[in-house]
Design a protein around this motif. Structure first.
Motif, PDB file in Angstrom:
ATOM      1  N   LYS A 279       7.631  -8.343   0.153  1.00  0.00           N
ATOM      2  CA  LYS A 279       6.556  -9.018  -0.491  1.00  0.00           C
ATOM      3  C   LYS A 279       6.587 -10.491  -0.772  1.00  0.00           C
ATOM      4  O   LYS A 279       5.752 -11.181  -0.377  1.00  0.00           O
ATOM      5  CB  LYS A 279       6.277  -8.325  -2.131  1.00  0.00           C
ATOM      6  CG  LYS A 279       5.516  -7.030  -1.753  1.00  0.00           C
ATOM      7  CD  LYS A 279       5.312  -6.398  -3.248  1.00  0.00           C
ATOM      8  CE  LYS A 279       6.246  -5.773  -4.260  1.00  0.00           C
ATOM      9  NZ  LYS A 279       6.632  -4.743  -3.542  1.00  0.00           N
ATOM     10  N   LYS A 284       5.920  -6.337   6.249  1.00  0.00           N
ATOM     11  CA  LYS A 284       5.582  -4.791   5.947  1.00  0.00           C
ATOM     12  C   LYS A 284       6.755  -4.293   6.467  1.00  0.00           C
ATOM     13  O   LYS A 284       7.515  -4.557   7.001  1.00  0.00           O
ATOM     14  CB  LYS A 284       4.432  -4.388   6.722  1.00  0.00           C
ATOM     15  CG  LYS A 284       3.297  -5.196   6.335  1.00  0.00           C
ATOM     16  CD  LYS A 284       2.717  -4.871   4.922  1.00  0.00           C
ATOM     17  CE  LYS A 284       1.362  -5.510   4.690  1.00  0.00           C
ATOM     18  NZ  LYS A 284       1.067  -4.987   3.227  1.00  0.00           N
ATOM     19  N   LYS A 333       2.097   3.207  -3.449  1.00  0.00           N
ATOM     20  CA  LYS A 333       1.187   2.084  -3.818  1.00  0.00           C
ATOM     21  C   LYS A 333       1.783   0.834  -3.637  1.00  0.00           C
ATOM     22  O   LYS A 333       1.167  -0.059  -4.222  1.00  0.00           O
ATOM     23  CB  LYS A 333       1.054   2.591  -5.338  1.00  0.00           C
ATOM     24  CG  LYS A 333       0.307   3.911  -5.623  1.00  0.00           C
ATOM     25  CD  LYS A 333      -0.896   4.117  -4.985  1.00  0.00           C
ATOM     26  CE  LYS A 333      -1.454   5.601  -5.162  1.00  0.00           C
ATOM     27  NZ  LYS A 333      -2.850   5.818  -4.350  1.00  0.00           N
ATOM     28  N   ASP A 334       2.892   0.664  -3.170  1.00  0.00           N
ATOM     29  CA  ASP A 334       3.527  -0.608  -2.978  1.00  0.00           C
ATOM     30  C   ASP A 334       2.918  -1.242  -1.766  1.00  0.00           C
ATOM     31  O   ASP A 334       2.928  -0.784  -0.616  1.00  0.00           O
ATOM     32  CB  ASP A 334       5.097  -0.430  -2.611  1.00  0.00           C
ATOM     33  CG  ASP A 334       5.835  -1.792  -2.815  1.00  0.00           C
ATOM     34  OD1 ASP A 334       5.617  -2.745  -1.851  1.00  0.00           O
ATOM     35  OD2 ASP A 334       6.812  -1.905  -3.586  1.00  0.00           O
ATOM     36  N   SER A 335       2.332  -2.516  -2.009  1.00  0.00           N
ATOM     37  CA  SER A 335       1.684  -3.305  -0.985  1.00  0.00           C
ATOM     38  C   SER A 335       2.407  -3.597   0.285  1.00  0.00           C
ATOM     39  O   SER A 335       1.845  -3.936   1.387  1.00  0.00           O
ATOM     40  CB  SER A 335       0.900  -4.612  -1.749  1.00  0.00           C
ATOM     41  OG  SER A 335       2.294  -5.487  -2.169  1.00  0.00           O
ATOM     42  N   SER A 370      -1.129   8.646  -0.317  1.00  0.00           N
ATOM     43  CA  SER A 370      -1.855   7.412   0.408  1.00  0.00           C
ATOM     44  C   SER A 370      -2.744   7.704   1.580  1.00  0.00           C
ATOM     45  O   SER A 370      -2.430   8.684   2.667  1.00  0.00           O
ATOM     46  CB  SER A 370      -0.818   6.469   0.774  1.00  0.00           C
ATOM     47  OG  SER A 370      -1.068   5.401   1.590  1.00  0.00           O
TER      48      SER A 370
END
Length: 507
Positions: A279, A284, A333-335, A370
């Motif tokens: 992050k 990614k 939920k981790d960007s 997701s």
């Protein structure tokens, strides 16, 4: 007049074009990809591979006898090899003039100096009653009577005695039957208890390292994980146009911090760190189930103990789904999460009608958590149809098929290729195959492993540059992108970091 008509039709035409574009997006995942990813594998970090960092294995006693090492034993008095008759299930004889499959035994390491020997059909050698009589290969689950000490000649480590539970030694008194009834110390002369040991096919994976190190494994793995990949590596990758990493993990990560022995905890914390670093540096993450329970390919990077492929039992498939559930629930939920790869490089020994239901169940498992994470499915290796996963992807969203392209591992094809032939193979043969996959209106395509190493000996820097550039151009057309194998490696041309720093690879 034409201009007037055009101005009146602009809005309807634009709306029609937009509608058609949306329809195409629905029908074809590939055409809607927002980004193609230039990525790098972080191999050898959370799933150990000894060829990437060999020094990890240096402190293991008898480190040429780790789990899965194959041995052949020849009687010095008879001049013939031990054999598990019928491949196992009956006696051990000493009557073969040459050694092949039935004459080969796979090491299971119990502790330093103590081993169990698995034969061709997966049974184990056993000294009945702990010794004093015949030796068979009839046991399915090894215990004390199947455990032996291999004692090496200090002046010739290929010469061994094999000591059984009651203190006697195995001996070859005749070719008909191996017995465990030599009493006293045999010495290293010409006697029936002395054998010549040939070792080969050694595996150097995480199982071999942790089981070989014993109670020292936790500290060694902690030091490795904390230093091999750090935040500075994410910074380096970001500075060199890399926007994703593929991180191999082992199935034991789901049991961290107390995974089943011999694996040790700590890989989950390291993966959490990677998400934090990603992050910060706008990278990614693809989490890749590289090592599955039971081993999907028999290779050391699959976490195997001895090279047998046993993933396709229902129990191991269920365990794998549990690991996918764990990873998806933790990181969905981790960007920084880009996708989860359900299995790395299953071999064609795994039947397609076993693999595809697993992939579908893995897809459904990820979708519980997701709708946006990519679900990635690796092609089988070993000659499978490159489009064999396309049909099962019909109706699924945000799926990726991972293909691995190496100009290696096929002696007939690559061994004798020249520099230009290698380059042409990438530019024409690989490009043609990739175009077929891309034009099939199927899932997104990811060249998830490739490297600039090849079979060419003594190639110049400029030749490596041309080879690397050809691959970048061709694999850059993949609809999801590519990933170099791997970021760090003692073998320089396998190391993305070294290749970039030394200007062998130019992005």
């Amino acid at each position: 007049m034409a201009a007037l008509v055009s101005s009146h039709l602009d809005k309807p035409v634009n709306l029609l074009c937009l509608s058609l574009l949306l329809l195409v997006c629905i029908l074809s995942q590939r055409s809607c990809a927002q980004t193609t990813y230039k990525s790098v594998n972080l191999g050898g970090w959370l799933v150990v591979e000894g060829w990437i960092k060999p020094t990890l294995f240096d402190s293991i006693p008898d480190n040429d006898l780790t789990d899965g090492t194959q041995i052949q034993l020849k009687s010095v008095t008879l001049g013939t090899y031990l054999v598990a008759e019928d491949g196992g299930g009956s006696k051990i004889a000493v009557n073969r003039n040459s050694a092949s499959g039935w004459e080969t035994f796979k090491i299971w390491r119990v502790k330093d100096g103590s081993y169990q020997l698995r034969v061709f059909n997966k049974k184990f050698m056993v000294a009945q009653n702990g010794g004093g009589g015949i030796v068979n290969a009839v046991t399915t689950t090894p215990s004390t009577w199947e455990t032996f000490q291999i004692i090496r000649n200090p002046s010739n480590r290929n010469q061994v005695h094999i000591k059984v539970l009651n203190g006697m030694y195995m001996q070859a008194k005749s070719q008909d039957q191996l017995t465990a009834d030599f009493q006293g110390e045999p010495g290293w002369g010409n006697n029936a208890a002395t054998f010549e040991m040939n070792t080969f096919g050694q595996l150097k994976g995480e199982y071999q390292l942790t089981n070989g190190l014993g109670n020292r494994a936790q500290q060694v793995l902690n030091d490795h994980r904390n230093t091999f990949i750090t935040e500075s590596d994410f910074s380096f990758l970001s500075q060199h146009q890399i926007n994703a990493v593929r991180i191999p993990v082992g199935w034991w990560i789901a049991s961290d911090p107390n995974p089943p022995a011999p694996f040790v905890g700590g890989s989950l914390k390291a993966l959490d760190d990677a998400f934090s670093w990603a992050k910060k540096h706008n990278i990614k993450i693809i989490v890749d189930l590289h090592a599955a329970p039971g081993s999907q390919n028999g290779d050391e990077h699959s976490g195997t103990r001895d090279g047998y492929i046993e993933w396709d039992s229902q129990n191991n498939i269920d365990k794998s789904i549990s690991v996918i559930d764990f990873l998806a629930s933790r990181y969905a939920k981790d960007s920084a999460l880009l996708g989860i790869e359900l299995l790395n490089e299953p071999r064609t020994a795994i039947q397609l009608d076993t693999l595809t239901p697993y992939y579908k169940k893995g897809y459904d498992t990820i979708r519980k958590y997701s709708s946006s994470a990519y679900v990635m499915m690796c092609n089988r290796i070993g000659g499978a149809d490159p489009k064999e996963l396309f049909q099962m992807n019909n109706g699924l969203t945000r799926t990726v098929v991972d293909v691995h392209y190496y100009n290696l591992f096929d002696d007939q094809k690559f061994k004798s290729m020249t520099v230009q032939q290698n380059i042409d193979f990438v530019k024409y043969d690989r490009a043609a195959l990739l175009n077929i996959l891309l034009s099939a209106n199927g899932p997104l395509i990811y060249v998830g492993e490739w490297t600039s190493e090849w079979e060419v000996k003594g190639a110049s820097q400029s030749e490596y540059q041309r080879f690397g550039q050809a691959q970048l151009e061709v694999y850059g057309k993949a609809s999801f992108g590519w990933a170099y194998w791997t970021h760090k490696n003692v073998q320089e041309h396998w190391s993305f970091q070294w290749m970039v720093q030394n200007q062998y690879l130019d992005l």
